[in-house]
Write an enzyme that holds these catalytic residues in place. Structure first.
Site, PDB file in Angstrom:
ATOM      1  N   CYS A 149       0.813  -1.229   0.000  1.00 42.66           N
ATOM      2  CA  CYS A 149       0.000   0.000   0.000  1.00 42.66           C
ATOM      3  C   CYS A 149       0.839   1.268   0.000  1.00 42.66           C
ATOM      4  O   CYS A 149       0.329   2.360  -0.276  1.00 42.66           O
ATOM      5  CB  CYS A 149      -0.950  -0.011   1.194  1.00 42.66           C
ATOM      6  SG  CYS A 149      -2.034  -1.439   1.168  1.00 42.66           S
TER       7      CYS A 149
ATOM      8  N   HIS B  98      -3.308   7.140   1.082  1.00 39.86           N
ATOM      9  CA  HIS B  98      -3.751   5.764   0.888  1.00 39.86           C
ATOM     10  C   HIS B  98      -5.062   5.562   1.651  1.00 39.86           C
ATOM     11  O   HIS B  98      -5.288   6.182   2.687  1.00 39.86           O
ATOM     12  CB  HIS B  98      -2.686   4.791   1.394  1.00 39.86           C
ATOM     13  CG  HIS B  98      -3.155   3.377   1.310  1.00 39.86           C
ATOM     14  ND1 HIS B  98      -3.542   2.810   0.124  1.00 39.86           N
ATOM     15  CD2 HIS B  98      -3.350   2.434   2.265  1.00 39.86           C
ATOM     16  CE1 HIS B  98      -3.952   1.584   0.346  1.00 39.86           C
ATOM     17  NE2 HIS B  98      -3.844   1.323   1.637  1.00 39.86           N
TER      18      HIS B  98
ATOM     19  N   ASN C 122     -10.178  -0.708  -0.059  1.00 37.91           N
ATOM     20  CA  ASN C 122      -8.726  -0.523  -0.076  1.00 37.91           C
ATOM     21  C   ASN C 122      -8.169  -1.260  -1.286  1.00 37.91           C
ATOM     22  O   ASN C 122      -8.175  -2.491  -1.311  1.00 37.91           O
ATOM     23  CB  ASN C 122      -8.148  -1.082   1.234  1.00 37.91           C
ATOM     24  CG  ASN C 122      -6.628  -1.014   1.293  1.00 37.91           C
ATOM     25  OD1 ASN C 122      -5.970  -0.633   0.328  1.00 37.91           O
ATOM     26  ND2 ASN C 122      -6.070  -1.404   2.437  1.00 37.91           N
TER      27      ASN C 122
HETATM   28  N1  COA Z   1     -18.059  -7.658  11.047  1.00 35.46           N
HETATM   29  C1  COA Z   1     -18.611  -7.659  12.275  1.00 35.46           C
HETATM   30  N2  COA Z   1     -17.869  -7.675  13.403  1.00 35.46           N
HETATM   31  C2  COA Z   1     -16.534  -7.683  13.269  1.00 35.46           C
HETATM   32  C3  COA Z   1     -15.895  -7.677  12.013  1.00 35.46           C
HETATM   33  C4  COA Z   1     -16.722  -7.664  10.862  1.00 35.46           C
HETATM   34  N3  COA Z   1     -16.220  -7.662   9.620  1.00 35.46           N
HETATM   35  N4  COA Z   1     -14.567  -7.689  12.183  1.00 35.46           N
HETATM   36  C5  COA Z   1     -14.367  -7.695  13.516  1.00 35.46           C
HETATM   37  N5  COA Z   1     -15.551  -7.693  14.171  1.00 35.46           N
HETATM   38  C6  COA Z   1     -15.805  -7.698  15.616  1.00 35.46           C
HETATM   39  C7  COA Z   1     -14.687  -8.385  16.366  1.00 35.46           C
HETATM   40  O1  COA Z   1     -14.938  -9.785  16.461  1.00 35.46           O
HETATM   41  C8  COA Z   1     -14.751  -7.704  17.697  1.00 35.46           C
HETATM   42  O2  COA Z   1     -15.804  -8.241  18.451  1.00 35.46           O
HETATM   43  P1  COA Z   1     -15.622  -8.444  20.033  1.00 35.46           P
HETATM   44  O3  COA Z   1     -15.411  -7.069  20.586  1.00 35.46           O
HETATM   45  O4  COA Z   1     -16.919  -9.054  20.427  1.00 35.46           O
HETATM   46  O5  COA Z   1     -14.436  -9.332  20.191  1.00 35.46           O
HETATM   47  C9  COA Z   1     -15.152  -6.272  17.353  1.00 35.46           C
HETATM   48  O6  COA Z   1     -15.791  -6.347  16.069  1.00 35.46           O
HETATM   49  C10 COA Z   1     -13.975  -5.338  17.263  1.00 35.46           C
HETATM   50  O7  COA Z   1     -13.003  -5.959  16.459  1.00 35.46           O
HETATM   51  P2  COA Z   1     -11.640  -5.263  16.095  1.00 35.46           P
HETATM   52  O8  COA Z   1     -10.795  -6.155  15.243  1.00 35.46           O
HETATM   53  O9  COA Z   1     -11.052  -4.743  17.362  1.00 35.46           O
HETATM   54  O10 COA Z   1     -12.206  -4.056  15.214  1.00 35.46           O
HETATM   55  P3  COA Z   1     -11.509  -2.749  14.730  1.00 35.46           P
HETATM   56  O11 COA Z   1     -12.288  -1.578  15.123  1.00 35.46           O
HETATM   57  O12 COA Z   1     -10.034  -2.745  15.003  1.00 35.46           O
HETATM   58  O13 COA Z   1     -11.692  -2.879  13.154  1.00 35.46           O
HETATM   59  C11 COA Z   1     -10.402  -3.320  11.194  1.00 35.46           C
HETATM   60  C12 COA Z   1     -11.062  -3.905  12.431  1.00 35.46           C
HETATM   61  C13 COA Z   1      -9.676  -4.405  10.459  1.00 35.46           C
HETATM   62  C14 COA Z   1     -11.494  -2.730  10.321  1.00 35.46           C
HETATM   63  C15 COA Z   1      -9.429  -2.189  11.644  1.00 35.46           C
HETATM   64  O14 COA Z   1      -8.632  -2.666  12.688  1.00 35.46           O
HETATM   65  C16 COA Z   1      -8.567  -1.677  10.544  1.00 35.46           C
HETATM   66  O15 COA Z   1      -9.029  -1.173   9.540  1.00 35.46           O
HETATM   67  N6  COA Z   1      -7.225  -1.738  10.727  1.00 35.46           N
HETATM   68  C17 COA Z   1      -6.297  -1.276   9.755  1.00 35.46           C
HETATM   69  C18 COA Z   1      -6.042  -2.345   8.767  1.00 35.46           C
HETATM   70  C19 COA Z   1      -5.210  -1.869   7.622  1.00 35.46           C
HETATM   71  O16 COA Z   1      -4.858  -0.721   7.536  1.00 35.46           O
HETATM   72  N7  COA Z   1      -4.919  -2.791   6.710  1.00 35.46           N
HETATM   73  C20 COA Z   1      -4.280  -2.538   5.488  1.00 35.46           C
HETATM   74  C21 COA Z   1      -2.950  -1.918   5.620  1.00 35.46           C
HETATM   75  S1  COA Z   1      -2.564  -1.192   4.093  1.00 35.46           S
END
Ligand code: COA
Length: 349
Positions: free
Chosen positions: A112, A276, A306
């Protein structure tokens, strides 16, 4: 001597999956995805279509808009994290598909963050007299690592509902699967006699964080691919979303401050921050940290997700088309991606 953007193009594969479509194959909701990421829909390449195909389409459009024939390009830089083959990378394939056999082409593997590296390389090649017209392409076909099997069912075109095992498997990877979409962007840059182009770059890599986003399969295994590895889902990237989020929100504002200081400009003087698009909340936090108004940070994540290395070139094409990107603007590019690689660049259009 300077560097000017003389043409941009983009290509999105026709198949489009909304958040609601994703709820057919895994445990998630459309609202959760939109609230946590800003994404509403994404495109996916169909079976048999690779990043090089998408990249070639975007490249042809950029060349057409630049009014440049393929043979006038003297260097091709192609970035992807989803190559058609383990090797070679797609750069030479994009060149062949566009019609520039024999032109040197380089694969850029900075995921990315690739665009910042591509721009730095283009600047260096021009300033050392190695090239004068370059084609920069970012292309991704993430569909191959998505954790579901029945694509027809996903799109609501028939097919069969996932088994409980398939549902469970896809849901295990839902944090990853909701984020990525396929597409390609391309930009033609050319040497100029004025002072347009790259003003400063701030770039970093830190392989200590490779485990935050990587594909477990690879050439450390003998053989490098087995049925067991497929069963263990080693073709699906492992992503530590929360950690990546923290790195992006801490590192990107710091990099922007550094690049502005290097160029002797204030953050206020930047006209557009072309960032990005990994998650709209990341860009929101970066914007807040830098006290930058929302209108200076365009977003395209809602409709395409993304698109990794494709993101910034696609966004550049959209901004050019809508007239938001104008000659003489001071643009700050910023990105963080798997590796980790991250940084920013200041560019005068
Ligand atoms: N749908 C519904 N619930 C979801 C889910 C989905 N797609 N993904 C995760 N959850 C749930 C989890 O199980 C968790 O539940 P719990 O609290 O009961 O355990 C809760 O939502 C929070 O999960 P978490 O992983 O902490 O969520 P988050 O707010 O961190 O969001 C991402 C997850 C992946 C969207 C976020 O972390 C993100 O965008 N990170 C950056 C990733 C990135 O930049 N990647 C590419 C790099 S170029």
């Amino acid at each position: 001597m300077g560097l000017a953007i003389i043409g941009t193009g983009r290509f999105l594969p026709p198949d489009r999956a909304t958040n609601q479509d994703l709820t057919r194959v895994m445990d998630t909701t459309a609202e959760w995805i939109e609230q946590r990421t800003g994404i509403q829909a994404r495109h996916f390449a169909s079976d048999g279509v690779g990043a090089s195909d998408l990249g070639a389409e975007a490249a042809k459009e950029a060349l057409r808009k630049a009014r440049i024939a393929p043979e006038q390009v003297d260097y091709l830089l192609v970035a992807t994290m989803t190559p058609d083959h383990h090797f070679p990378g797609p750069a030479a394939m994009v060149g062949a598909k566009v019609g520039m056999p024999g032109v040197p082409s380089l694969d850029v593997r900075q995921q990315c963050a690739a665009w910042i590296y591509q721009l730095q390389l283009a600047h260096a090649l021009v300033h050392t007299g190695q090239a004068s017209t370059l084609l920069l392409v970012g292309c991704e076909a993430h569909a191959g690592f998505m954790p579901w099997q029945d694509w027809d069912y996903l799109y609501g075109r028939g097919g069969s509902a996932p088994s409980p095992e398939a549902w469970e498997r896809a849901s295990r990877h839902r944090g990853l699967a909701i984020l990525f979409g396929d597409g390609a962007g391309a930009v033609v840059v050319k040497r100029t006699d004025d002072d347009r182009g790259l003003l400063a770059v701030d770039l970093h890599s830190d392989g200590r964080h490779v485990d935050l986003l990587f594909v477990p399969g690879g050439f450390t295994h003998r053989p490098y691919w087995t049925k067991e590895m497929l069963d263990e889902e080693k073709h699906i990237p492992r992503m530590m979303g929360k950690e990546l989020f923290r790195h992006a929100v801490a590192k990107l504002p710091e990099s922007v401050r550094t690049v502005c200081a290097k160029a002797g400009v204030s953050i206020d003087q930047v006209d557009l921050f072309v960032a990005h698009q990994a998650n709209d909340r990341i860009n929101g936090a970066v914007r807040t940290a830098l006290r930058v108004p929302a209108e200076k940070v365009p977003s395209n994540i809602a409709q395409i997700g993304n698109t990794s290395a494709g993101t910034i070139p696609i966004l550049l094409d959209e901004l050019t088309e809508s007239g938001r990107l104008k000659p003489g603007m001071l643009v700050c590019f910023l990105a963080l991606g798997a590796g980790l690689h991250w940084g920013s660049a200041l560019f005068r259009t």
